[in-house]
Structures are given as structure tokens and as C-alpha cells.
Enzyme design. Sequence first.
Site, short mmCIF file in Angstrom:
data_model
loop_
_atom_site.label_atom_id
_atom_site.label_comp_id
_atom_site.label_asym_id
_atom_site.label_seq_id
_atom_site.Cartn_x
_atom_site.Cartn_y
_atom_site.Cartn_z
N GLU A 278 10.30 91.75 79.70
CA GLU A 278 11.38 91.31 80.60
C GLU A 278 12.21 92.50 81.08
O GLU A 278 12.81 93.22 80.28
CB GLU A 278 12.28 90.30 79.87
CG GLU A 278 13.36 89.75 80.79
CD GLU A 278 14.10 88.53 80.23
OE1 GLU A 278 13.49 87.75 79.47
OE2 GLU A 278 15.28 88.38 80.58
N LYS B 82 19.24 82.22 73.88
CA LYS B 82 17.99 82.82 74.39
C LYS B 82 18.23 84.30 74.69
O LYS B 82 17.39 85.16 74.40
CB LYS B 82 17.53 82.07 75.64
CG LYS B 82 16.12 82.43 76.13
CD LYS B 82 16.06 83.62 77.05
CE LYS B 82 14.64 83.88 77.54
NZ LYS B 82 14.57 85.05 78.44
N ASP C 209 7.31 88.63 62.63
CA ASP C 209 6.96 87.31 63.19
C ASP C 209 8.16 86.77 63.98
O ASP C 209 9.09 86.20 63.41
CB ASP C 209 6.59 86.39 62.02
CG ASP C 209 6.18 85.00 62.47
OD1 ASP C 209 6.45 84.63 63.63
OD2 ASP C 209 5.61 84.27 61.64
N HIS D 225 19.11 92.47 88.24
CA HIS D 225 17.77 91.94 88.01
C HIS D 225 16.88 92.16 89.20
O HIS D 225 15.71 92.48 89.06
CB HIS D 225 17.87 90.42 87.79
CG HIS D 225 17.67 90.01 86.38
ND1 HIS D 225 16.65 89.25 85.96
CD2 HIS D 225 18.39 90.29 85.28
CE1 HIS D 225 16.74 89.06 84.66
NE2 HIS D 225 17.80 89.68 84.23
C1 MEV Z 1 17.78 85.86 80.50
O1 MEV Z 1 16.58 86.22 79.89
C2 MEV Z 1 18.89 85.71 79.46
C3 MEV Z 1 20.23 85.17 80.00
O2 MEV Z 1 20.00 83.93 80.67
C4 MEV Z 1 21.13 84.99 78.81
C5 MEV Z 1 22.42 84.26 79.10
O3 MEV Z 1 22.48 83.46 80.06
O4 MEV Z 1 23.38 84.48 78.33
C6 MEV Z 1 20.84 86.11 81.01
#
Ligand code: MEV
Length: 433
Positions: free
Chosen positions: A85, A269, A285, A382
Site C-alpha cells: 500500500e 484498519k 502471522d 495518496h
Molecule cells: C487506509 O488504508 C487507512 C485509512 O482509511 C485509516 C483511517 O481512516 O484512519 C486512511
Amino acid sequence: MSGLSRSRIPGFYQLSVADRQRMIAGVAELTDDERALLLTEAPLSLETAARLTENTIGVYALPLGVALNFVVNGREVLVPMVTEEPSVIAAASNAARLARPSGGFQADADASVMIAQVQLVDVPDPDQACARLRAEQERIVARIDAVEPGMARRGGGGRGVEARVVRAPLDRTFVVVHLLVDVGDAMGANAINTIAERTAPLLADIAGGTPHLRILSNLTDRRLARATVAYRTNDLAMPGRDGAKVAAAVELASLFAEADPYRAATHNKGIMNGIDAVALATGNDWRALEAGAHAYAARDGSYGALATWRLESGVLRGRIELPVAVGTVGATVDGNPRARLALKLLGVSGAPELAGVLAAVGLAQNFAAIRALATEGIQKGHMSRHARAVATAAGARPDQVETLAEALIASGDVKVERARQLLASGTLGGPAS
Ligand code: MEV
């Protein structure tokens, strides 16, 4: 190079890959063999790959990078990360750089206590059985240590026995036994599963009933890692934005995740973007980490944020706590030279220290994400990285990637199809396509 600048290498991202390799080899004092691991473009032979998993037909590769600027418990740490990513490594490095003036991250972790679960079915008197199991704790712990004597010799081994009555759907009742075992510097899955299987007959003798499932729990809540950081608001100023306002905006983003499971899932995430990347680099893992993190986030019955932020007397304080079951020894780590190399870059003394670094990386990753979201949004940064990836996917040569990425952004249509059209049109300028 002195210890103090081990993780702070200004301009690192502008160097060529070869120069970065040379730089890291020097800073981390890599041997020629270790450096060779970085240089090769074919990191895994088909033969080794075929030994690792089944039905192998090829090898799939991911980039290995290093996040810079990390100071954890006063120590400079180079953080190896494997991720596909864009922005993750840059974001972690940036968050770690902003934390340096206030001393970086403080982190700690519990001893590496794992849980082996044994499900006993058809137990005649479940409550009585639980009482008997608790009373026999000493005998059960002795059995655990007899199953894995090496673990006990190294200072780990059985730590306790818990028994619960679990009422399940279809009117079924089980006795569930937790064997608590300190696995030292290993992740411990294999040892724990062996212990669960080999100790189950004794548990059934004591409790009555029949052993059914015998397997570790991935909710490794006896093996928590924690990290904190205190950003000075002055260090958080951005072009056109006062640092105190940025800090308040981050706190507001945290409150959203703390109150709403839909946002908490994304917040977490982002944390796992960092933690998984270091887990992958070190041969750990990451699915186990994911399972543990999300189960822990829901421990109070509703899903919540693993990291939180508060503006307290001019300081933005971040805190994270989550289960981190990782090892620095064991088959997957020892059998993978790149995992050993990653551990050398990290310079950690064992599993608990690695767990603390992972918590710090998760906290940094979360800060970077919500600071961007709470200010300029994440698409700006991004998009330029994404455009470069699209340009490469469309077949641009290395000397065309930058120009094509800029043209894609200017066109407002950052797609592979559009990139192919631009390449074919020959309008890119620079070296001919
Ligand atoms: C993207 O991989 C992760 C984000 O969505 C985390 C977040 O929203 O805090 C940018």
C-alpha cells in the site's frame, strides 16, 4: 554512524534504491550476506516456496521498506515494513519524525502468555467439573511443562488454568478450559496446539466428559502491548494550520472512532496497516494479529477504537493497547533469512520488545492517518503515489513514470486505461515511449 542518528536519515526517500541499500547496510552494520538479501530480485527459490505451502506454482513478491525516525523507549529503531500500500511507510516515518522532539514513543508489553483452549463436551456436572479443574491446577501445569520441557527450561511454561461453563446455542453446555502458557520469545502457536492436544485427556479425566476442540485462542489478551506518545501542539503546525487546531482536529477524529463502530473499523484498519507490515517483514502471522486486534476491540460488547487521542494541557496524547502475539524465534522466523534481517534492523531483544515496537508503529500509523483525514484529507498525498503505481501498471518505463503520473493527475482520470492512452498518444514529452 552514531546511535542517535540510526533511524533519522533526512532525504532517504530521495535516494536511489541502491543508495538506500548502502545506507541501511552501513547504519545496521549488515554483513555481505545480509546485504545480498536486499540486492536480489528473486527473494525465494521455487524449491523453498514449494516446501512452505502446497500446490505451489510460483512466487509472489512484495516491497520491503524501512520506516525511519522511530524512537521507542529512548532507542532509535529502524522499522522494516512489507506492504503493497502506497503512503503507509511514508506516513509512519512522518508521524515518528513529529514525535522526536517530545522523546518519541513509550512502549511495553506483557510476558508472552498464550491461551490454549480445550472444549469439553457432555460433562455431567459442569460447575463441579470447573471447581475440580481449578483445584488440580498444579497437576495440570506440571503436565503442560512435561509436554514442552524446553519451554519450561528457558523460563517459560505453564502459568495457570482457568475453567468456565459456556452456554451455547441449541441448548448445549460446554466446559471450556484455558491453559495459560508463557511461550517466551516464540509466537508459540505450534507449542500451544501441542499442549492443548496432549493435556486434553488429563482435563477430561478430571472433569468428566470428552475433549472436543483443542486449539490456541487468537484473542491473546494476556499478551497485550501498549504504546503512548505525546505530541507537542507546536510541532503539529501545518501550512496554513496552527498546531493546536491540528491537535484538536485529531482528538475530534478519535472521538468519532470511539463512538461509532463503522468508523472504528477503519480507524483500526489504519493501525493494522502498520502492524501487519512489520509482522510480515519479521515472518510473523499477521492474520493472527488481525484476529486478536479486532476481537479485543470488541471486548466490551461493542466494537471500539484501539488507539485514542486526547488534547491535555498543550499536548496531544495518544494511547494504544492491543494483543500482539509475535515471535523473534521459531520455525517461520528462523527459516526465513529476510525475517532474520528485519529483526536485525529492529535490534529488538525478544518478543515482548518487538510487541512494544509494533504497538508504537500502530499508534504512529493511526496518528498519520487521522491527522491527514482531519486536515487536508488523504487523497492529495495518496493520489500522486497512486498515479505512479497506475503509470507503472500501464507499462510506462521508469523514466516516463513521473511525467505520466503528473499527466494523469492533471487529466483528473487516474486509471490504467487512460495511462495507456496517454502513453500511446506520444504526448508525454521527455524520452519517447
Ligand atoms: C487506509 O488504508 C487507512 C485509512 O482509511 C485509516 C483511517 O481512516 O484512519 C486512511
